[in-house]
Each structure stands twice: as structure tokens, then as C-alpha cells.
Design a protein around this motif. Structure first.
Motif, PDB file in Angstrom:
ATOM      1  N   MET A   1       0.826  -1.208   0.000  1.00 25.85           N
ATOM      2  CA  MET A   1       0.000   0.000   0.000  1.00 25.85           C
ATOM      3  C   MET A   1       0.859   1.258   0.000  1.00 25.85           C
ATOM      4  N   GLY A   2       2.012   1.219   0.689  1.00 23.16           N
ATOM      5  CA  GLY A   2       2.910   2.366   0.684  1.00 23.16           C
ATOM      6  C   GLY A   2       3.462   2.642  -0.702  1.00 23.16           C
ATOM      7  N   ILE A   3       3.847   1.586  -1.422  1.00 21.93           N
ATOM      8  CA  ILE A   3       4.360   1.751  -2.791  1.00 21.93           C
ATOM      9  C   ILE A   3       3.279   2.331  -3.698  1.00 21.93           C
ATOM     10  N   ILE A   4       2.074   1.795  -3.589  1.00 20.54           N
ATOM     11  CA  ILE A   4       0.972   2.287  -4.430  1.00 20.54           C
ATOM     12  C   ILE A   4       0.655   3.742  -4.107  1.00 20.54           C
ATOM     13  N   ALA A   5       0.656   4.096  -2.812  1.00 19.21           N
ATOM     14  CA  ALA A   5       0.347   5.468  -2.409  1.00 19.21           C
ATOM     15  C   ALA A   5       1.385   6.451  -2.946  1.00 19.21           C
ATOM     16  N   VAL A   6       2.667   6.109  -2.826  1.00 20.65           N
ATOM     17  CA  VAL A   6       3.725   6.990  -3.327  1.00 20.65           C
ATOM     18  C   VAL A   6       3.637   7.123  -4.843  1.00 20.65           C
ATOM     19  N   HIS A   7       3.380   6.014  -5.533  1.00 17.89           N
ATOM     20  CA  HIS A   7       3.260   6.071  -6.997  1.00 17.89           C
ATOM     21  C   HIS A   7       2.102   6.975  -7.412  1.00 17.89           C
ATOM     22  N   CYS A   8       0.969   6.842  -6.740  1.00  9.36           N
ATOM     23  CA  CYS A   8      -0.191   7.678  -7.088  1.00  9.36           C
ATOM     24  C   CYS A   8       0.071   9.149  -6.777  1.00  9.36           C
ATOM     25  N   MET A   9       0.719   9.419  -5.650  1.00  5.68           N
ATOM     26  CA  MET A   9       1.050  10.808  -5.309  1.00  5.68           C
ATOM     27  C   MET A   9       1.979  11.414  -6.357  1.00  5.68           C
ATOM     28  N   ASN A  10       3.014  10.672  -6.741  1.00  9.52           N
ATOM     29  CA  ASN A  10       3.958  11.170  -7.733  1.00  9.52           C
ATOM     30  C   ASN A  10       3.289  11.353  -9.091  1.00  9.52           C
ATOM     31  N   LEU A  11       2.401  10.422  -9.454  1.00 10.57           N
ATOM     32  CA  LEU A  11       1.674  10.537 -10.718  1.00 10.57           C
ATOM     33  C   LEU A  11       0.778  11.771 -10.724  1.00 10.57           C
ATOM     34  N   LEU A  12       0.158  12.048  -9.590  1.00 14.47           N
ATOM     35  CA  LEU A  12      -0.692  13.223  -9.479  1.00 14.47           C
ATOM     36  C   LEU A  12       0.116  14.506  -9.660  1.00 14.47           C
ATOM     37  N   VAL A  13       1.291  14.576  -9.048  1.00 14.16           N
ATOM     38  CA  VAL A  13       2.141  15.761  -9.178  1.00 14.16           C
ATOM     39  C   VAL A  13       2.609  15.934 -10.616  1.00 14.16           C
ATOM     40  N   LYS A  14       2.983  14.833 -11.276  1.00 12.36           N
ATOM     41  CA  LYS A  14       3.420  14.925 -12.667  1.00 12.36           C
ATOM     42  C   LYS A  14       2.295  15.403 -13.577  1.00 12.36           C
ATOM     43  N   CYS A  15       1.086  14.892 -13.360  1.00 14.73           N
ATOM     44  CA  CYS A  15      -0.062  15.347 -14.156  1.00 14.73           C
ATOM     45  C   CYS A  15      -0.314  16.836 -13.938  1.00 14.73           C
ATOM     46  N   SER A  16      -0.190  17.273 -12.693  1.00 12.09           N
ATOM     47  CA  SER A  16      -0.387  18.691 -12.400  1.00 12.09           C
ATOM     48  C   SER A  16       0.656  19.544 -13.113  1.00 12.09           C
ATOM     49  N   HIS A  17       1.928  19.101 -13.112  1.00 13.51           N
ATOM     50  CA  HIS A  17       2.980  19.840 -13.807  1.00 13.51           C
ATOM     51  C   HIS A  17       2.713  19.908 -15.310  1.00 13.51           C
ATOM     52  N   HIS A  18       2.332  18.783 -15.893  1.00 18.78           N
ATOM     53  CA  HIS A  18       2.093  18.743 -17.342  1.00 18.78           C
ATOM     54  C   HIS A  18       0.943  19.663 -17.743  1.00 18.78           C
ATOM     55  N   LEU A  19      -0.150  19.586 -17.002  1.00 24.68           N
ATOM     56  CA  LEU A  19      -1.317  20.403 -17.355  1.00 24.68           C
ATOM     57  C   LEU A  19      -1.076  21.876 -17.078  1.00 24.68           C
ATOM     58  N   SER A  20      -0.365  22.190 -15.999  1.00 25.92           N
ATOM     59  CA  SER A  20      -0.102  23.599 -15.708  1.00 25.92           C
ATOM     60  C   SER A  20       0.802  24.212 -16.773  1.00 25.92           C
TER      61      SER A  20
END
Length: 426
Positions: free
Chosen positions: A92-111
Motif C-alpha cells: 500500500m505504501g508503494i501504491i500510495a507513493v506512486h499515485c502521489m507522484n503521478l498526481l504531481v506529474k499530471c499537475s505539472h504537465h497540465l499547468s
């Protein structure tokens, strides 16, 4: 800029038309970079020289993830098993970190594509859905649904914090007469009834309201550092007791019952309570490009604490583990201080979890009032939200008391019926 070129190549669409439209909630939260930050709104410019540093952001990330859920993980491991529980927490920790990082990358790309300095959760979902043709018409609902879920989740954490503070302080006060200096024996606390837990909540209410008046995470960094030190001290003492009282023979199930695994999953998901503060923390950094390092370092520490405390706590107390590991500690002053230190950390964490719904609800309202009323309206909304969480926190206590009264009434009514039947039969 390449972002402007990309926008022109895409042709006119809902994204560009939305940007060129009249002032919206996204424009209030995320103004275009060419515009200088206005002095009339504290929400217009995020980051920059006034933003949080690497160390301050790391402190906030740790503070947002180390809360009341950590103390319940030994019970979660009991529901999953001594082997399956830690392995599941690691996954669950690995999945949580991956999702958090994916969310930040999506935010950077869209911004970058939209030429905006940052995006919040609602923006990321809305503009992400507009890139899919069959979701484009319903993109606004993506923003609304995510915002509603974030508000419910974060205010729910705040409600739990109210209950945790009142229950632990109530327990310390009621058992103070029977508390000793010796911590060798885990004696049962002799409690002296005191005030109702709702009165303890009421005592915390003014202090919590004053705390959430802090509008900037930068000003909360010193308090978060002190709270982290307090919670770190309490965790060190909890670890010390657990490691020094591990039984010689460990005979615990390696894998729990299948019917208990959902209980583990629910408790573990609640422990990862800092997911909602990821984007606000990244948006507030002086150098957002270094947030990935903060994320991996901070969540690595958090996952290690989750696995270690959950495993060691279950090994130490076994099947007798309580809903919170502090409930199994000896009734001595050293471990009563542990509860007080953890309560102080939870008190500071309240402001960090509260910051997310405040960022969603306050800016749209403040943008519709004149400059002279911005600060009073801001403080009024914050006060109203805290009072709302206070009222919600009371509901379970009131409901349980009402249910107890109902059971008592049923018991006495049945007993009277039995007595009357006996008298009639005689």
C-alpha cells in the motif's frame, strides 16, 4: 513559450475557451504568470520566495501522514496476520507513493500546457478530463466530485482529531489519581469520572479556531516542527516499551481470517491520511521541481513507521491489542505524558488537514466580496467550518448514549413485564 504553441496547435476547445472566459474559480486560484500578484488576495501567488523550503515541506508531509491512524496499525496487523499485514502495508505504501507522484506529474504537465503557475486537485481532474473527447462535456463534474470528496475526507479527519483529543485528555485526567511513577507493571487504570467528553471538545474549540486562522503554511512550519518533535518523542517511548516487552515465545497467526482483512484495509487506508495535502504542499514550495525528493524521502519514513509500529505493537500485546496502542501502555506518568505529547501533535495536524477544504471553499467566496470584507469573511468561514466539525464529532457520542438509554429502557420494560407476569400468575 512552448505551452502557448501547444495550445494554438490544439485549436480552440473547451480548455482555451474556459481560460479566455470571464473570471472563474480556477482564475481566482490560479492566475496567469504575467499578471503580478495582487495584494488583495493571499491565494493569488503560491510559491516563490515566500514559499516553503525543502525542509519545511518535508515537515508538513510527515505531519500530515503521522496522525491517529498510526496508533491503530497494530490492530490492523492483527486483522491481517503477522506476515500478511506488514507485506500489505508495504504494498500500500508503494501504491500510495506512486499515485502521489503521478498526481504531481499530471499537475505539472497540465499547468505547463495551460500556462498556469499551479493546479489544484479540481483543476487537474477537470483539465485532464477535457483531453478525453467523451469526458469533455462532463469535465466540470469531475472537479466538483473531487472537491466534494476532498472536503468530506479532510473534515472527517478533523472530526476524528476532535474525538481523539477529548478522549485521550479525558482518560489522562480521570486516571490521574491512580497514576504512579512505576512503569514496570501494566496496571489497570483506576478512573475517577469527570466531565463528559463533549465538554472536553468544547474546551478545545477556541484553541482550534485560533490555530486555523493561520492562512499560510509557512507560518505553521515552526509549530509543525515542534509537533513533530513531540510526536517523535512519544513514538520513541512507545517503541521503547514495545521492544523491551516482546514476549519470548511468539505464537501469533501469520495470516488472519479472510473476514477480518477488510478491517485491516480500512484502518490502513485511514493511516495514509496525508494524500489530500500533496498538491497544496507542492504548490506552496519555493522550488516545486524538488518536491519528488520530498515525497520519496517523507513517504519512505512514513511507510517504515507504519510497518514497524504495526508489527512490533502486535507482537508485544498480541490478541489483547486495543484500538490505539496507547490504550495498552502502563498507567504511569511517563506514558501518560506520551498521550499528552501525541495530543499536541494531533492538535497541530488539525490545521494542516483543515487547510485543504479551506483552500477549496474560501477563495470562491472571498473573490465575491469587496476588499474590506475579505478578511472578516475568511475568518468567519474558517470558524464556521471548525464549529461544523465540532458538531459532527459529537454525533457518535450522542448516538451511542441514546442507544444505551434505549437498551436500558428495553431492559427495564422487559423486567417489569416479567414481574407483572409473575404477580399475575401468582
Amino acid at each position: 513559450m512552448t505551452s502557448n504553441t501547444d495550445n494554438r496547435q490544439d485549436g480552440p476547445g473547451p480548455v482555451l475557451s474556459r481560460i479566455s472566459a470571464s473570471t472563474s474559480e480556477a482564475d481566482v486560484l490560479c492566475p496567469a504568470p504575467p499578471l503580478p500578484p495582487g495584494p488583495d488576495s493571499q491565494y493569488e501567488r503560491i510559491g516563490g520566495r515566500t514559499g516553503t523550503s525543502f525542509f519545511q515541506t518535508l515537515i508538513h508531509l510527515l505531519k500530515g501522514n503521522i496522525g491517529t491512524g498510526l496508533l491503530g496499525l497494530p490492530l490492523a496487523v492483527r486483522n491481517a496476520g503477522l506476515v500478511l499485514g506488514p507485506l500489505s502495508l508495504f504494498a500500500m505504501g508503494i501504491i500510495a507513493v506512486h499515485c502521489m507522484n503521478l498526481l504531481v506529474k499530471c499537475s505539472h504537465h497540465l499547468s505547463a500546457k495551460l500556462n498556469k503557475p499551479f493546479l489544484d486537485y479540481g483543476d487537474a481532474v477537470q483539465y485532464g478530463m477535457e483531453n478525453v473527447s467523451w469526458l469533455r462535456r462532463h469535465s466540470i463534474w469531475g472537479r466538483r466530485i473531487v472537491n466534494v470528496f476532498l472536503i468530506i475526507t479532510q473534515l472527517g479527519f478533523c472530526c476524528v482529531y476532535f474525538v481523539f483529543l477529548s478522549d485521550n485528555i479525558k482518560q489522562v485526567v480521570e486516571s490521574s489519581n491512580g497514576t504512579t511513577m512505576s512503569c514496570h507493571n501494566n496496571q489497570t487504570a483506576v478512573t475517577v469520572p469527570s466531565f463528559d467528553s463533549r465538554l472536553y471538545m468544547l474546551c478545545f474549540l477556541p484553541a482550534v479556531i485560533l490555530l486555523v486562522f493561520t492562512p499560510n503554511l509557512k507560518y505553521l512550519a515552526p509549530l509543525s516542527l515542534v509537533a513533530n518533535l513531540a510526536m517523535c518523542t512519544s513514538l520513541v517511548l512507545i517503541y521503547f516499551y514495545c521492544f523491551t516487552n516482546i514476549p519470548n515465545h511468539i505464537n501469533l497467526p501469520k495470516v488472519g481470517h479472510a473476514k477480518d482483512y477488510p478491517l485491516f484495509f480500512g484502518t490502513a487506508i485511514f493511516a495514509f491520511e496525508g494524500i489530500g495535502v500533496v498538491l497544496p504542499l507542492e504548490n506552496k514550495m519555493q522550488m516545486p521541481q524538488s518536491f519528488s525528493r520530498v515525497l520519496y524521502l517523507g513517504m519512505g519514513i512514513v511507510t517504515f513507521l507504519y510497518i514497524s509500529l504495526g508489527t512490533v505493537g502486535y507482537i508485544t500485546f498480541g490478541e489483547a491489542i486495543g484500538g490505539s496502542v496507547t490504550l495498552n501502555l502502563p498507567n504511569c506518568w511517563m506514558y501518560q505524558i506520551v498521550k499528552l505529547l501525541y495530543c499536541f501533535g494531533i492538535y497541530i495536524t488539525f490545521a494542516l488537514q483543515f487547510y485543504v477544504p479551506a483552500e477549496i471553499l474560501i477563495p470562491p467566496v472571498v473573490s465575491r466580496v469587496s476588499e474590506r470584507w475579505e478578511l472578516p469573511v475568511d475568518l468567519l468561514i474558517r470558524t464556521t467550518l471548525v464549529i461544523f466539525t465540532f458538531d459532527i464529532s459529537e454525533w457518535p457520542d450522542v448516538t451511542s448514549k441514546q442507544w444505551e438509554n434505549v437498551k436500558k429502557q428495553r431492559f427495564y420494560s422487559r423486567r417489569s413485564m416479567v414481574i407483572s407476569d409473575c404477580v399475575y400468575s401468582d
